[in-house]
Design a protein around this motif. Structure first.
Motif, short mmCIF file in Angstrom:
data_model
loop_
_atom_site.label_atom_id
_atom_site.label_comp_id
_atom_site.label_asym_id
_atom_site.label_seq_id
_atom_site.Cartn_x
_atom_site.Cartn_y
_atom_site.Cartn_z
N GLY A 122 0.81 -1.29 -0.06
CA GLY A 122 0.11 0.05 0.03
C GLY A 122 0.95 1.45 0.25
N ILE A 123 2.12 1.11 0.84
CA ILE A 123 3.04 2.44 0.72
C ILE A 123 3.31 2.62 -0.73
N ASP A 124 3.87 1.43 -1.54
CA ASP A 124 4.21 1.79 -2.90
C ASP A 124 3.09 2.09 -3.79
N PHE A 125 1.93 1.48 -3.39
CA PHE A 125 0.63 2.30 -4.28
C PHE A 125 0.44 3.74 -3.98
N ALA A 126 0.63 4.24 -2.73
CA ALA A 126 0.53 5.64 -2.61
C ALA A 126 1.65 6.50 -3.34
N PHE A 127 2.90 5.85 -3.56
CA PHE A 127 3.68 6.63 -3.97
C PHE A 127 3.53 6.65 -5.64
N THR A 128 3.03 5.61 -6.17
CA THR A 128 2.40 5.34 -7.58
C THR A 128 1.44 6.56 -7.79
N LEU A 129 0.45 6.59 -7.03
CA LEU A 129 -0.49 7.58 -7.32
C LEU A 129 -0.10 9.18 -7.05
N ALA A 130 0.86 9.33 -6.07
CA ALA A 130 1.53 10.49 -5.88
C ALA A 130 2.34 10.84 -7.26
N ALA A 131 2.75 10.27 -7.74
CA ALA A 131 3.49 10.32 -8.81
C ALA A 131 2.45 10.82 -10.06
N GLU A 132 1.34 10.16 -10.23
CA GLU A 132 0.51 10.31 -11.38
C GLU A 132 -0.13 11.68 -10.89
N LEU A 133 -0.64 11.95 -9.55
CA LEU A 133 -1.13 13.44 -9.35
C LEU A 133 -0.28 14.47 -9.42
N PHE A 134 1.11 14.40 -8.81
CA PHE A 134 2.04 15.59 -8.77
C PHE A 134 3.15 15.54 -9.27
N GLY A 135 3.68 14.40 -9.96
CA GLY A 135 4.88 14.21 -10.53
C GLY A 135 5.82 13.67 -9.69
N GLU A 136 6.69 13.11 -10.36
CA GLU A 136 7.75 12.22 -9.56
C GLU A 136 8.65 13.15 -8.64
N ASP A 137 8.77 14.28 -8.85
CA ASP A 137 9.54 15.21 -7.89
C ASP A 137 8.79 15.19 -6.70
N GLU A 138 7.64 15.23 -6.49
CA GLU A 138 6.85 15.50 -5.37
C GLU A 138 6.83 14.16 -4.74
N ALA A 139 6.68 13.06 -5.48
CA ALA A 139 6.66 11.72 -4.86
C ALA A 139 7.91 11.30 -4.26
N ARG A 140 9.30 11.86 -4.84
CA ARG A 140 10.25 11.52 -4.20
C ARG A 140 10.63 12.48 -2.82
N SER A 141 9.91 13.86 -2.91
CA SER A 141 10.23 14.45 -1.76
C SER A 141 9.54 13.88 -0.65
N ILE A 142 8.19 13.35 -0.82
CA ILE A 142 7.63 12.72 0.41
C ILE A 142 8.25 11.53 0.78
N GLN A 143 8.73 10.78 -0.34
CA GLN A 143 9.19 9.27 0.22
C GLN A 143 10.34 9.84 0.98
N LEU A 144 11.29 11.11 0.76
CA LEU A 144 12.51 11.42 1.74
C LEU A 144 11.84 11.80 3.09
N ALA A 145 10.84 12.70 3.08
CA ALA A 145 10.18 13.09 4.11
C ALA A 145 9.94 11.99 5.33
N GLU A 173 11.04 8.96 5.23
CA GLU A 173 12.21 8.02 5.09
C GLU A 173 12.06 6.56 4.86
N TYR A 174 11.23 6.45 3.65
CA TYR A 174 10.98 5.09 3.05
C TYR A 174 11.93 4.55 2.56
N ASP A 175 12.91 3.71 3.06
CA ASP A 175 13.86 3.09 2.54
C ASP A 175 13.98 1.53 3.08
N PRO A 176 13.06 1.00 2.65
CA PRO A 176 13.04 -0.36 3.28
C PRO A 176 14.16 -1.31 3.08
N LYS A 177 14.60 -1.94 4.16
CA LYS A 177 15.52 -2.89 4.25
C LYS A 177 15.24 -3.95 5.08
#
Length: 232
Positions: free
Chosen positions: A158-181, A183-187
């Motif tokens: 669901g988190i990946d889904f939400a980033f996919t939706l974010a990129a569709e709505l606002f562009g990849e730069d916005e999605a990447r900014s949210i990802q950093l905010a 700290e979505y960096d799963p290991k």
């Protein structure tokens, strides 16, 4: 006419898998100029699969029109087969929504409402193939987009889904900014999070148990949908 905020409407229900909702919701909370509406029959707290409750913000009768309709999954998603008002709510909302989306077994609720017939979609791996009963093309991928449908696989996807939706709505730069905010960096500490990485017999056993539990209800709902579509 002044623009209004983007509206995301979430159909909640008892026995929802909380992370199916709260994972995407954390990403949604970072969307620019966006309202999140949590809809159910009443405003009473809704018990989740985690043992605590989520409080709806609106009722099905009073909910505003969605730009994005989102259905999380959980055992309660299959209970929606016997909730004609909730299914009608989804159909009504979908007529003007820009995106129709789900995570995990929420795709079965969309399918029961007739909103995935003929579409490619995904779900939790243990239930995925049963989507065929509704005329859906099941795809074993973490996020699947088909036209204006976006579906996520099980729970954490669901988190990946939400980033996919974010990129569709606002562009990849916005999605990447949210990802950093956030700290979505799963290991993950274990590389055992998908059926392709697990013991085949264990996977087969879980799929069999899931189908034994759900398939009769899925077929009954799919038959009712087919009858409705034939008479329309």
């Amino acid at each position: 006419m002044p623009s209004r905020p983007l509206r995301i409407v979430v159909l909640l229900f008892p026995r929802v898998t909380q992370l199916d909702f709260t994972g995407p919701a954390q990403v949604f909370s970072k969307f620019p100029d966006t309202e999140l509406h949590l809809a159910w029959h009443s405003l009473d707290p809704i018990p989740t699969d985690a043992g605590w409750c989520i409080v709806p913000t609106t009722t099905l009768d009073e909910c505003p029109q969605a730009d994005i309709i989102f259905v999380p999954g959980g055992a309660g998603a299959f209970d929606m087969f016997d909730d004609p008002k909730a299914l009608a709510f989804l159909r009504d909302q979908a007529q003007e929504a820009r995106w129709i989306t789900s995570v995990c077994t929420g795709s079965f609720t969309l399918a029961a409402a007739g909103l995935l017939t003929g579409y490619r979609a995904t779900s939790h791996w243990a239930s995925l193939q049963m989507l065929e009963e509704f005329g859906v093309h099941p795809i074993s991928e973490r996020v699947v987009r088909d036209r204006n449908r976006i579906t996520g696989a099980g729970v954490t996807s669901g988190i990946d889904f939400a980033f996919t939706l974010a990129a569709e709505l606002f562009g990849e730069d916005e999605a990447r900014s949210i990802q950093l905010a956030i700290e979505y960096d799963p290991k993950p500490p274990f590389d055992h999070g998908s059926p392709g990485k697990a013991d085949p017999e264990e996977v087969k056993s879980i799929i069999t148990a899931t189908e034994n539990l759900r398939k009769a209800a899925v077929r009954r709902s799919a038959s009712a949908l087919a009858s409705t579509q034939a008479s329309a």
